[in-house]
Design an enzyme around this catalytic site. Structure first.
Site, PDB file in Angstrom:
ATOM      1  N   CYS A 268      35.315  47.448  41.510  1.00  0.00           N
ATOM      2  CA  CYS A 268      35.545  46.497  42.456  1.00  0.00           C
ATOM      3  C   CYS A 268      36.405  47.470  43.681  1.00  0.00           C
ATOM      4  CB  CYS A 268      36.422  45.406  42.116  1.00  0.00           C
ATOM      5  SG  CYS A 268      36.571  43.976  43.035  1.00  0.00           S
ATOM      6  N   HIS A 358      33.081  43.041  38.062  1.00  0.00           N
ATOM      7  CA  HIS A 358      34.039  42.975  36.882  1.00  0.00           C
ATOM      8  C   HIS A 358      33.406  43.019  35.483  1.00  0.00           C
ATOM      9  CE1 HIS A 358      37.997  41.907  39.395  1.00  0.00           C
ATOM     10  NE2 HIS A 358      37.124  42.045  40.280  1.00  0.00           N
ATOM     11  N   GLU A 360      35.020  43.707  32.884  1.00  0.00           N
ATOM     12  CA  GLU A 360      35.838  43.305  31.544  1.00  0.00           C
ATOM     13  C   GLU A 360      35.576  42.110  30.927  1.00  0.00           C
ATOM     14  OE1 GLU A 360      37.233  40.731  34.737  1.00  0.00           O
ATOM     15  OE2 GLU A 360      36.824  43.106  34.681  1.00  0.00           O
TER      16      GLU A 360
END
Length: 384
Positions: A268, A358, A360
């Site tokens: 990001c 992202h 995660e």
């Protein structure tokens, strides 16, 4: 006018609220969360789930988030899903908030959590019309006013136009940790990573810890000496808020890491920092990418991933060629299939790569989890 809700006992006082955009358009509704006033950049998120992760993502600092999903708050608020210690959005806009949450993990309602943390919101708004307006006109400054903060729209509009813009905003140090801390490896420790916190989400070091990585999370102001004091096998640059054109210190720090050829991974904001470190420019998107349903193609494998995004700026790098930089050859590794925005970079002569989204998976999807494994592979290769 103030009225009483009919959602069942006990009766609660419902305050009026108004949302005013900097171009003069206004939307009226009901107060949701804290009563008062707030300002920020109006953006919309297309995720249908994961509102807790959205609210607590530091990348949303100084933004008023419009939820495109009409029903919000159904699962309440729990103590397991937050991505940081507090809510970071400056305001929240929903259409139909849940009257009563229903989930076995719920501890309180979303409305109660917004009140407790002083987050001013508005409900009962035609969020579809508001989202279409932002898509056509672009993200812009906005104010939400409720209760005694409501005045005539001319006065409110003037106050909105006095609020700071996102362009030129240097915000990462405002959300980053002030003190370094360690997230221990889960199971056998294999590697040590220095993670520069520009607005990191809690799940990110956890994903690395799952892979046997001891993560040293460092402040955004960390120096090159402080990074290498932990003797890292790799260096990570996190997500975060603000305009990457202001992030001169993280750019210089990353250039120092690249000069040492330490394996590097950025996500990001970290992708934008890598872009600048390589000599590319950045620019503000018209309305950005926010949500957990954005299609991205990995140009290395050809695979298309559904990914989670939260960014209003992008890297200006050529899609059709390999570029020569001071750190060797670089290429665009990922691209958004909706608008061809650069979604990833990789160096061909040094162990460094980044993505704009992202991986995660908090909240979902899991398509990009392999990127943490790619980071591990870089560190394995460097060690070998």
């Amino acid at each position: 006018m103030t009225r009483w809700s009919s959602g069942g006992p006990p009766a609660v006082l419902v305050q009026p609220a108004v949302l005013v955009l900097e171009d003069g358009r206004a939307f009226r509704g009901r107060a949701y969360g804290a009563v008062g006033e707030t300002f920020g950049e109006a953006v919309f998120s297309t995720g249908m789930t994961g509102y807790q992760e959205t609210l607590t993502d530091p990348s949303y600092h100084r933004q008023v988030v419009v939820m495109t999903a009409p029903h919000v708050g159904n699962t309440g608020v729990n103590d397991e899903d937050p991505e940081s210690a507090r809510i970071w959005v400056s305001g929240y806009v929903v259409r139909d908030p849940a009257r009563k949450p229903s989930n076995w993990r719920s501890r309180r309602s979303l409305d109660e959590e917004l009140v407790a943390q002083g987050v001013v919101g508005i409900s009962g708004v035609d969020t579809r019309a508001l989202t279409r307006h932002l898509r056509e006109r672009g993200a812009m400054r906005v104010g939400i006013f409720s209760g005694n903060a409501i005045a005539d729209e001319g006065t409110l509009l003037a106050r909105v136009r006095q609020a700071p813009e996102m362009t030129g905003a240097d915000l990462s140090a405002e959300v980053a940790t002030k003190e370094a801390y360690v997230v221990p490896a889960i199971g056998t420790k294999r590697f040590t990573v220095a993670a520069v916190d520009l607005g990191i989400k809690g799940m990110t070091p956890h994903r690395m810890a799952e892979r046997g990585i001891e993560v040293h999370v460092l402040p955004a102001t960390a120096t090159l000496e402080e990074v290498y004091a932990v003797q890292p096998d790799g260096v990570f640059f996190s997500n975060g808020p603000g305009d990457p054109s202001t992030a001169d210190h993280p750019v210089a720090l990353m250039q120092g890491v690249l000069e040492r050829s330490t394996p590097l991974f950025g996500i990001c904001f970290g992708n934008q920092i890598l872009g600048r470190a390589l000599g590319f420019g950045t620019y503000k998107l018209k309305y950005g990418h926010r949500g957990i349903n954005q299609p991205v193609q990995d140009r290395i494998t050809g695979k298309v991933e559904v990914t989670a995004h939260n960014h209003g700026f992008a890297v200006d790098a050529p899609l059709d060629k390999v570029s020569d930089t001071r750190f060797g050859r670089a290429e665009v590794s990922h691209v958004c299939l909706n608008d061809q925005v650069v979604e990833g970079l990789q160096l061909l002569d040094r162990p460094a790569f980044s993505v704009q989204y992202h991986p995660e998976a908090a909240a979902g999807p899991h398509d990009a989890a392999y990127l943490f494994d790619r980071f591990v592979s870089l560190m394995e290769g460097q060690r070998a």
